[in-house]
Design an enzyme around this catalytic site. Structure first.
Site, PDB file in Angstrom:
ATOM      1  N   ASP A 134      -7.009  21.794 -15.180  1.00 21.74           N
ATOM      2  CA  ASP A 134      -7.520  20.497 -15.664  1.00 21.74           C
ATOM      3  C   ASP A 134      -6.885  19.248 -15.042  1.00 21.74           C
ATOM      4  OD1 ASP A 134      -8.832  22.314 -17.233  1.00 21.74           O
ATOM      5  OD2 ASP A 134      -8.069  21.580 -19.155  1.00 21.74           O
ATOM      6  N   GLU A 181     -11.837  20.974 -17.927  1.00 19.75           N
ATOM      7  CA  GLU A 181     -12.318  20.971 -19.318  1.00 19.75           C
ATOM      8  C   GLU A 181     -13.471  19.983 -19.429  1.00 19.75           C
ATOM      9  OE1 GLU A 181      -9.374  20.039 -22.332  1.00 19.75           O
ATOM     10  OE2 GLU A 181     -10.886  19.951 -23.912  1.00 19.75           O
ATOM     11  N   LYS A 183     -14.673  24.923 -18.219  1.00 18.43           N
ATOM     12  CA  LYS A 183     -14.363  25.540 -19.519  1.00 18.43           C
ATOM     13  C   LYS A 183     -14.603  24.536 -20.641  1.00 18.43           C
ATOM     14  CE  LYS A 183      -9.343  24.603 -19.150  1.00 18.43           C
ATOM     15  NZ  LYS A 183      -9.115  23.766 -20.326  1.00 18.43           N
ATOM     16  N   LYS A 194      -9.715  24.750 -24.652  1.00 15.68           N
ATOM     17  CA  LYS A 194      -8.375  24.533 -24.110  1.00 15.68           C
ATOM     18  C   LYS A 194      -7.987  25.684 -23.185  1.00 15.68           C
ATOM     19  CE  LYS A 194      -7.907  21.110 -27.166  1.00 15.68           C
ATOM     20  NZ  LYS A 194      -9.253  21.091 -27.789  1.00 15.68           N
ATOM     21  N   VAL A 253      -2.283  20.287 -16.513  1.00 20.51           N
ATOM     22  CA  VAL A 253      -2.059  19.460 -17.700  1.00 20.51           C
ATOM     23  C   VAL A 253      -2.973  19.912 -18.840  1.00 20.51           C
ATOM     24  CG1 VAL A 253      -1.323  17.480 -16.343  1.00 20.51           C
ATOM     25  CG2 VAL A 253      -3.736  17.704 -16.923  1.00 20.51           C
ATOM     26  N   THR A 254      -2.518  19.629 -20.080  1.00 23.78           N
ATOM     27  CA  THR A 254      -1.179  19.225 -20.405  1.00 23.78           C
ATOM     28  C   THR A 254      -0.369  20.461 -20.782  1.00 23.78           C
ATOM     29  OG1 THR A 254      -1.718  18.831 -22.761  1.00 23.78           O
ATOM     30  CG2 THR A 254      -1.910  16.958 -21.272  1.00 23.78           C
ATOM     31  N   CYS A 274      -3.595  22.645 -22.812  1.00 24.14           N
ATOM     32  CA  CYS A 274      -4.394  23.608 -22.047  1.00 24.14           C
ATOM     33  C   CYS A 274      -3.553  24.586 -21.233  1.00 24.14           C
ATOM     34  CB  CYS A 274      -5.402  22.873 -21.179  1.00 24.14           C
ATOM     35  SG  CYS A 274      -6.681  22.083 -22.192  1.00 24.14           S
ATOM     36  N   GLN A 333      12.825  34.207 -25.959  1.00 23.58           N
ATOM     37  CA  GLN A 333      12.706  35.583 -26.449  1.00 23.58           C
ATOM     38  C   GLN A 333      12.415  36.567 -25.312  1.00 23.58           C
ATOM     39  OE1 GLN A 333      10.715  35.942 -30.401  1.00 23.58           O
ATOM     40  NE2 GLN A 333       9.961  33.878 -29.940  1.00 23.58           N
TER      41      GLN A 333
END
Ligand code: TIU
Length: 224
Positions: free
Chosen positions: A25, A73, A130, A133, A158-159, A163, A203
């Site tokens: 995007d 987007e 698309k 997002k 971005v961002t 997205c 993680q």
């Protein structure tokens, strides 16, 4: 040929022929004044930080023969694919579909919907339109990746927390290894950018890896 990319939480080795650069995007609607991002009340100049580093990675990816995929987007001109919950939310200065200085806000085919000139796609680089997002939702991205046997994604755009994060999460659930290039991503909120990257690599790399443009450029240079 395999390259090793220094990253957090640990280095990752990828086969270049199984790796694509996915640019999310980088559209005028998000990066330039008068577009969707500004209608939401954001300082769009913050997103400029990602352009130069990403330009360098894009050039190196092209030189290395990597598959490059761009996303945008946006919605159909009749808004039939735009959920009312998205169109009606908040109190933007202009809603999705309203006429603005770069054409109708977040509508396919309008000047504001297109990719910024610095990162414009070249022939042979697929552009995915698309509605949401995530880049996998209601698009043919997954079949495109499968047809090319792509397993690893260098992700930029971005961002960071919207997205990029949504796409990385979708990709992670589908089994792709995502290496997010931190300085090639940006947010209207610096703290969300930082935390958005941390959430990916925490993680043990719960959603993927985080690296940066200089590291990937060095790794690609070593492959030549
Ligand atoms: N508003 C915001 O931060 N982002 C979006 O609406 N879309 C993308 O991130 N592309």
């Amino acid at each position: 040929m395999k390259i090793e990319i220094a990253a957090e939480p640990q280095p990752i080795s990828v086969e270049l022929a199984r790796t694509a650069l996915l640019i999310i995007d980088m559209q005028r609607d998000f990066l330039e004044p008068g577009g969707f991002g500004e209608t939401l009340g954001n300082d769009v100049t913050r997103l400029q930080a990602a352009v130069k580093p990403l330009q360098a990675v894009l050039a190196a990816a092209r030189a290395a023969g990597l598959l490059v995929i761009h996303t945008r987007e946006g919605h159909r001109p009749d808004l039939s694919d735009a959920p009312p919950a998205k169109v009606e939310r908040g109190s933007p200065s202009l809603r999705i579909g309203a006429p603005g200085p770069m054409g109708r806000i977040l509508i396919r085919g309008e000047p504001g919907h297109d990719i910024v000139p610095e990162l414009y796609p070249i022939d042979g680089e697929p552009v995915i339109d698309k509605p949401g997002k995530g880049a996998f939702y209601q698009t043919d991205l997954e079949s495109m990746l499968k047809n090319r046997a792509i397993k690893n994604l260098l992700v930029a755009g971005v961002t960071t927390e919207v997205c990029v994060n949504t796409t990385v999460r979708e990709a992670n659930d589908r089994g792709y290894r995502c290496i997010v290039l931190g300085d090639c991503c940006a947010s209207y909120f610096p703290e969300f950018h930082e935390i958005g990257l941390k959430m990916i690599k925490a993680q043990g790399g719960i959603f993927g890896w985080v690296s940066d443009s200089a590291t990937v450029l060095a790794a690609l240079r070593g492959a030549r």
